[in-house]
Write an enzyme that holds these catalytic residues in place. Structure first.
Site, PDB file in Angstrom:
ATOM      1  N   GLY A  78      15.520  -3.574  16.687  1.00 26.09           N
ATOM      2  CA  GLY A  78      16.372  -4.239  17.283  1.00 26.09           C
ATOM      3  C   GLY A  78      15.445  -5.785  17.880  1.00 26.09           C
ATOM      4  O   GLY A  78      16.160  -6.522  18.628  1.00 26.09           O
ATOM      5  N   TYR A 111      13.745   0.184  -3.009  1.00 23.81           N
ATOM      6  CA  TYR A 111      14.450  -0.115  -2.056  1.00 23.81           C
ATOM      7  C   TYR A 111      15.788   0.315  -2.075  1.00 23.81           C
ATOM      8  O   TYR A 111      16.339   0.972  -1.080  1.00 23.81           O
ATOM      9  CB  TYR A 111      14.616  -1.777  -1.727  1.00 23.81           C
ATOM     10  CG  TYR A 111      15.538  -2.237  -0.496  1.00 23.81           C
ATOM     11  CD1 TYR A 111      14.998  -2.149   0.759  1.00 23.81           C
ATOM     12  CD2 TYR A 111      16.668  -2.710  -0.901  1.00 23.81           C
ATOM     13  CE1 TYR A 111      15.856  -2.610   1.725  1.00 23.81           C
ATOM     14  CE2 TYR A 111      17.428  -3.188   0.046  1.00 23.81           C
ATOM     15  CZ  TYR A 111      17.151  -3.102   1.420  1.00 23.81           C
ATOM     16  OH  TYR A 111      17.952  -3.506   2.692  1.00 23.81           O
TER      17      TYR A 111
END
Ligand SMILES: NC(=O)c1ccc[n+]([C@@H]2O[C@H](COP(=O)([O-])OP(=O)(O)OC[C@H]3O[C@@H](n4cnc5c(N)ncnc54)[C@H](OP(=O)(O)O)[C@@H]3O)[C@@H](O)[C@H]2O)c1
Length: 254
Positions: A13, A149
Protein backbone atom coordinates in the site's frame (compact mmCIF):
# COMPACT_ATOMS: atom_id res chain seq x y z
CA UNK A 1 -18.26 7.38 4.64
CA UNK A 2 -18.96 3.99 3.13
CA UNK A 3 -16.29 2.23 5.20
CA UNK A 4 -16.80 3.94 8.53
CA UNK A 5 -15.56 1.94 11.50
CA UNK A 6 -13.78 -0.67 9.39
CA UNK A 7 -10.14 -1.67 9.63
CA UNK A 8 -8.34 -2.64 6.42
CA UNK A 9 -4.99 -4.17 5.58
CA UNK A 10 -3.57 -3.31 2.16
CA UNK A 11 -0.36 -5.10 1.22
CA UNK A 12 1.90 -3.11 -1.08
CA UNK A 13 0.00 0.00 0.00
CA UNK A 14 2.97 2.36 -0.13
CA UNK A 15 2.77 3.06 -3.87
CA UNK A 16 0.60 2.83 -6.98
CA UNK A 17 -2.77 1.13 -6.85
CA UNK A 18 -2.39 0.09 -3.20
CA UNK A 19 -1.67 3.65 -2.08
CA UNK A 20 -4.68 5.01 -3.96
CA UNK A 21 -6.87 2.34 -2.35
CA UNK A 22 -5.47 3.29 1.06
CA UNK A 23 -6.16 7.02 0.51
CA UNK A 24 -9.67 6.33 -0.71
CA UNK A 25 -10.41 3.92 2.14
CA UNK A 26 -9.26 6.47 4.72
CA UNK A 27 -11.47 9.14 3.10
CA UNK A 28 -14.38 6.69 3.34
CA UNK A 29 -13.83 6.30 7.08
CA UNK A 30 -11.65 3.18 7.35
CA UNK A 31 -8.47 2.84 9.38
CA UNK A 32 -5.82 1.43 7.03
CA UNK A 33 -2.66 -0.56 7.58
CA UNK A 34 -0.28 -0.59 4.64
CA UNK A 35 2.71 -2.86 4.15
CA UNK A 36 5.76 -2.98 1.91
CA UNK A 37 9.51 -3.44 2.06
CA UNK A 38 10.68 0.18 1.57
CA UNK A 39 10.19 2.02 4.83
CA UNK A 40 10.71 5.50 3.34
CA UNK A 41 7.88 4.93 0.86
CA UNK A 42 5.62 3.67 3.64
CA UNK A 43 6.37 6.72 5.80
CA UNK A 44 5.62 9.09 2.92
CA UNK A 45 2.45 7.18 2.15
CA UNK A 46 1.15 7.34 5.72
CA UNK A 47 1.79 11.10 5.77
CA UNK A 48 -0.12 11.46 2.51
CA UNK A 49 -3.04 9.37 3.77
CA UNK A 50 -3.43 11.28 7.02
CA UNK A 51 -4.60 10.32 10.49
CA UNK A 52 -6.31 7.04 9.81
CA UNK A 53 -3.25 5.09 8.71
CA UNK A 54 -0.29 3.11 9.97
CA UNK A 55 2.38 1.06 8.27
CA UNK A 56 4.17 -2.19 8.91
CA UNK A 57 7.43 -2.82 7.11
CA UNK A 58 6.87 -6.39 6.00
CA UNK A 59 7.87 -8.59 3.10
CA UNK A 60 4.75 -10.31 1.87
CA UNK A 61 6.73 -13.36 0.78
CA UNK A 62 7.94 -13.96 4.34
CA UNK A 63 5.29 -15.73 6.39
CA UNK A 64 6.65 -14.47 9.73
CA UNK A 65 6.37 -10.87 8.52
CA UNK A 66 2.68 -11.33 7.80
CA UNK A 67 2.08 -13.00 11.16
CA UNK A 68 3.82 -10.01 12.79
CA UNK A 69 1.59 -7.67 10.77
CA UNK A 70 -1.58 -9.45 11.90
CA UNK A 71 -0.38 -9.41 15.51
CA UNK A 72 0.16 -5.65 15.36
CA UNK A 73 -3.35 -5.12 13.99
CA UNK A 74 -4.82 -7.37 16.69
CA UNK A 75 -2.94 -5.50 19.42
CA UNK A 76 -3.96 -2.06 18.13
CA UNK A 77 -7.41 -2.61 16.61
CA UNK A 78 -8.56 -6.03 17.82
CA UNK A 79 -9.59 -7.30 14.41
CA UNK A 80 -9.59 -6.60 10.68
CA UNK A 81 -12.58 -6.26 8.34
CA UNK A 82 -10.99 -6.00 4.90
CA UNK A 83 -7.80 -7.70 3.70
CA UNK A 84 -6.54 -6.56 0.32
CA UNK A 85 -3.83 -8.72 -1.25
CA UNK A 86 -2.37 -6.10 -3.54
CA UNK A 87 1.42 -6.51 -3.36
CA UNK A 88 2.63 -7.96 -6.62
CA UNK A 89 5.42 -7.97 -9.16
CA UNK A 90 5.69 -8.96 -12.79
CA UNK A 91 8.06 -8.86 -15.69
CA UNK A 92 8.10 -9.58 -19.40
CA UNK A 93 10.39 -12.61 -19.81
CA UNK A 94 10.19 -15.28 -22.47
CA UNK A 95 9.58 -18.90 -21.56
CA UNK A 96 13.16 -19.73 -22.49
CA UNK A 97 14.68 -16.96 -20.37
CA UNK A 98 12.84 -17.33 -17.05
CA UNK A 99 15.35 -18.23 -14.35
CA UNK A 100 14.62 -20.06 -11.11
CA UNK A 101 15.31 -16.83 -9.24
CA UNK A 102 12.78 -14.86 -11.28
CA UNK A 103 10.26 -17.70 -11.03
CA UNK A 104 10.56 -17.64 -7.24
CA UNK A 105 10.38 -13.82 -7.05
CA UNK A 106 7.15 -13.60 -9.03
CA UNK A 107 5.49 -16.65 -7.48
CA UNK A 108 6.56 -15.85 -3.94
CA UNK A 109 5.39 -12.25 -4.07
CA UNK A 110 2.05 -12.81 -5.78
CA UNK A 111 0.96 -16.32 -4.84
CA UNK A 112 2.73 -17.20 -1.60
CA UNK A 113 2.31 -13.57 -0.49
CA UNK A 114 -1.47 -13.53 -0.90
CA UNK A 115 -1.80 -17.01 0.56
CA UNK A 116 0.06 -16.31 3.78
CA UNK A 117 -1.34 -12.82 4.16
CA UNK A 118 -4.80 -14.32 4.34
CA UNK A 119 -3.67 -17.24 6.50
CA UNK A 120 -2.07 -14.83 9.00
CA UNK A 121 -5.16 -12.60 9.09
CA UNK A 122 -7.83 -15.30 9.40
CA UNK A 123 -7.62 -15.48 13.22
CA UNK A 124 -8.41 -11.75 13.47
CA UNK A 125 -11.01 -11.49 10.70
CA UNK A 126 -14.54 -10.71 11.77
CA UNK A 127 -17.57 -12.64 10.55
CA UNK A 128 -18.77 -10.97 7.36
CA UNK A 129 -15.39 -9.49 6.53
CA UNK A 130 -13.98 -9.23 3.01
CA UNK A 131 -10.90 -10.46 1.19
CA UNK A 132 -9.98 -8.70 -2.05
CA UNK A 133 -7.31 -10.10 -4.34
CA UNK A 134 -5.61 -7.90 -6.91
CA UNK A 135 -5.41 -10.19 -9.95
CA UNK A 136 -5.04 -8.89 -13.52
CA UNK A 137 -6.91 -8.80 -16.80
CA UNK A 138 -3.88 -10.62 -18.20
CA UNK A 139 -4.96 -13.79 -16.38
CA UNK A 140 -7.66 -14.05 -19.07
CA UNK A 141 -5.31 -13.35 -21.98
CA UNK A 142 -2.53 -15.24 -23.76
CA UNK A 143 0.10 -12.52 -23.80
CA UNK A 144 3.49 -13.46 -25.18
CA UNK A 145 6.46 -13.33 -22.77
CA UNK A 146 4.15 -12.94 -19.80
CA UNK A 147 3.62 -16.59 -18.87
CA UNK A 148 5.17 -16.35 -15.42
CA UNK A 149 3.14 -13.33 -14.27
CA UNK A 150 -0.04 -14.74 -15.81
CA UNK A 151 0.54 -18.08 -14.05
CA UNK A 152 0.91 -16.24 -10.75
CA UNK A 153 -2.22 -14.15 -11.28
CA UNK A 154 -4.14 -17.25 -12.42
CA UNK A 155 -3.17 -19.01 -9.20
CA UNK A 156 -4.43 -16.02 -7.21
CA UNK A 157 -7.63 -16.10 -9.28
CA UNK A 158 -8.17 -19.74 -8.25
CA UNK A 159 -8.28 -18.65 -4.59
CA UNK A 160 -11.53 -16.80 -5.30
CA UNK A 161 -13.28 -20.14 -5.71
CA UNK A 162 -11.53 -22.30 -3.15
CA UNK A 163 -11.51 -19.71 -0.37
CA UNK A 164 -15.12 -18.67 -1.00
CA UNK A 165 -16.05 -22.26 -0.23
CA UNK A 166 -13.60 -22.79 2.60
CA UNK A 167 -14.57 -19.58 4.41
CA UNK A 168 -18.31 -19.77 3.84
CA UNK A 169 -19.15 -20.76 7.43
CA UNK A 170 -17.49 -17.56 8.67
CA UNK A 171 -19.36 -15.53 6.04
CA UNK A 172 -16.07 -14.14 4.78
CA UNK A 173 -16.48 -12.90 1.21
CA UNK A 174 -13.67 -13.48 -1.30
CA UNK A 175 -13.58 -11.38 -4.44
CA UNK A 176 -10.93 -10.09 -6.82
CA UNK A 177 -10.36 -6.99 -8.88
CA UNK A 178 -8.66 -7.57 -12.23
CA UNK A 179 -7.17 -4.25 -13.33
CA UNK A 180 -6.54 -3.53 -16.98
CA UNK A 181 -3.74 -1.17 -17.97
CA UNK A 182 -3.09 1.19 -15.07
CA UNK A 183 0.01 3.34 -15.47
CA UNK A 184 1.88 3.27 -12.18
CA UNK A 185 5.46 4.03 -11.36
CA UNK A 186 6.40 0.38 -11.54
CA UNK A 187 4.35 -0.57 -14.58
CA UNK A 188 6.82 1.22 -16.85
CA UNK A 189 10.00 0.93 -14.83
CA UNK A 190 9.87 -2.67 -13.87
CA UNK A 191 9.16 -3.72 -17.43
CA UNK A 192 12.37 -1.98 -18.46
CA UNK A 193 10.99 0.81 -20.65
CA UNK A 194 11.99 4.46 -20.70
CA UNK A 195 9.43 7.07 -19.69
CA UNK A 196 9.09 8.19 -23.34
CA UNK A 197 8.51 4.64 -24.56
CA UNK A 198 5.96 4.12 -21.83
CA UNK A 199 4.01 7.28 -22.74
CA UNK A 200 3.99 6.32 -26.42
CA UNK A 201 2.89 2.78 -25.67
CA UNK A 202 0.16 4.06 -23.34
CA UNK A 203 -1.21 6.41 -26.00
CA UNK A 204 -1.31 3.57 -28.52
CA UNK A 205 -3.02 1.24 -26.09
CA UNK A 206 -5.62 3.87 -25.24
CA UNK A 207 -6.79 3.70 -28.85
CA UNK A 208 -7.42 -0.06 -28.48
CA UNK A 209 -9.46 0.08 -25.28
CA UNK A 210 -13.23 0.48 -25.71
CA UNK A 211 -13.28 3.09 -22.90
CA UNK A 212 -10.88 5.19 -25.01
CA UNK A 213 -8.28 5.57 -22.28
CA UNK A 214 -5.95 3.61 -20.07
CA UNK A 215 -7.08 3.16 -16.49
CA UNK A 216 -6.37 5.33 -13.48
CA UNK A 217 -5.51 4.11 -10.00
CA UNK A 218 -8.80 5.68 -8.82
CA UNK A 219 -10.73 3.28 -11.10
CA UNK A 220 -9.35 0.40 -9.03
CA UNK A 221 -9.77 2.20 -5.70
CA UNK A 222 -13.46 2.84 -6.44
CA UNK A 223 -13.99 -0.85 -7.18
CA UNK A 224 -12.16 -1.73 -3.96
CA UNK A 225 -14.48 0.52 -1.93
CA UNK A 226 -17.48 -1.26 -3.38
CA UNK A 227 -16.10 -4.77 -2.75
CA UNK A 228 -14.94 -3.87 0.76
CA UNK A 229 -18.15 -2.16 1.83
CA UNK A 230 -21.47 -3.62 2.90
CA UNK A 231 -22.95 -2.45 -0.42
CA UNK A 232 -21.49 -5.64 -1.91
CA UNK A 233 -22.60 -7.94 0.92
CA UNK A 234 -24.26 -10.30 -1.61
CA UNK A 235 -21.31 -10.24 -4.03
CA UNK A 236 -19.11 -13.24 -3.33
CA UNK A 237 -16.67 -15.29 -5.38
CA UNK A 238 -16.29 -12.97 -8.36
CA UNK A 239 -13.48 -11.37 -10.30
CA UNK A 240 -14.47 -7.81 -11.20
CA UNK A 241 -12.75 -6.74 -14.42
CA UNK A 242 -11.84 -3.05 -14.28
CA UNK A 243 -10.22 -2.80 -17.69
CA UNK A 244 -12.30 -0.39 -19.78
CA UNK A 245 -13.62 -3.32 -21.83
CA UNK A 246 -10.23 -4.63 -22.93
CA UNK A 247 -10.84 -8.32 -22.19
CA UNK A 248 -14.23 -8.20 -23.88
CA UNK A 249 -12.69 -7.38 -27.26
CA UNK A 250 -9.43 -9.30 -26.97
CA UNK A 251 -7.53 -10.30 -29.13
CA UNK A 252 -6.15 -6.94 -30.00
CA UNK A 253 -2.47 -6.34 -30.52
CA UNK A 254 -1.11 -4.98 -27.25
N1 LIG B 1 -0.50 -1.35 -12.94
C1 LIG B 1 -1.15 -2.22 -13.69
O1 LIG B 1 -1.38 -2.01 -14.90
C2 LIG B 1 -1.68 -3.49 -13.07
C3 LIG B 1 -2.55 -4.27 -13.84
C4 LIG B 1 -3.03 -5.45 -13.29
C5 LIG B 1 -2.68 -5.82 -12.00
N2 LIG B 1 -1.83 -5.04 -11.29
C6 LIG B 1 -1.48 -5.48 -9.94
O2 LIG B 1 -1.69 -4.42 -9.04
C7 LIG B 1 -0.84 -4.60 -7.90
C8 LIG B 1 -0.17 -3.28 -7.58
O3 LIG B 1 0.67 -2.92 -8.66
P1 LIG B 1 1.04 -1.40 -9.03
O4 LIG B 1 0.85 -1.26 -10.50
O5 LIG B 1 0.37 -0.48 -8.11
O6 LIG B 1 2.61 -1.40 -8.83
P2 LIG B 1 3.53 -0.89 -7.63
O7 LIG B 1 3.36 0.55 -7.40
O8 LIG B 1 4.90 -1.41 -7.89
O9 LIG B 1 2.93 -1.66 -6.37
C9 LIG B 1 3.44 -2.83 -5.90
C10 LIG B 1 3.62 -2.68 -4.41
O10 LIG B 1 3.90 -3.97 -3.89
C11 LIG B 1 4.95 -3.85 -2.97
N3 LIG B 1 5.70 -5.09 -2.95
C12 LIG B 1 6.36 -5.69 -3.97
N4 LIG B 1 6.97 -6.80 -3.53
C13 LIG B 1 6.67 -6.89 -2.21
C14 LIG B 1 7.01 -7.80 -1.19
N5 LIG B 1 7.80 -8.87 -1.42
N6 LIG B 1 6.53 -7.58 0.06
C15 LIG B 1 5.76 -6.51 0.32
N7 LIG B 1 5.39 -5.62 -0.59
C16 LIG B 1 5.86 -5.81 -1.84
C17 LIG B 1 5.82 -2.69 -3.44
O11 LIG B 1 6.49 -2.06 -2.35
P3 LIG B 1 8.01 -2.45 -1.95
O12 LIG B 1 8.77 -2.59 -3.24
O13 LIG B 1 8.47 -1.29 -1.10
O14 LIG B 1 7.95 -3.71 -1.18
C18 LIG B 1 4.77 -1.76 -4.01
O15 LIG B 1 4.32 -0.85 -3.05
C19 LIG B 1 0.10 -5.74 -8.26
O16 LIG B 1 -0.36 -6.94 -7.67
C20 LIG B 1 -0.01 -5.83 -9.77
O17 LIG B 1 0.26 -7.11 -10.25
C21 LIG B 1 -1.30 -3.88 -11.79
Amino acid sequence: MRLEGKTALITGGGTGIGLEIAKTYAREGAFVYITGRRENRLQEAVEAIGNNAAYVQADVSVKEDMIRTAEKIRAERGSVDIVICNAGVGNYVSLTDVTEKEFDRVMHTNVLGSYFTVQACLPIMNEGSAIILNTSVTASLGLKDFSLYIAAKSAEKSFIHTWTNELRDRRIRVNAIAPGIIPTEAAGKELGRSEEEEIERRAYRATLIPAGRVGHVSDIANAAVYLGSDESSYVNGIELLVDGGLAAIYPVKL
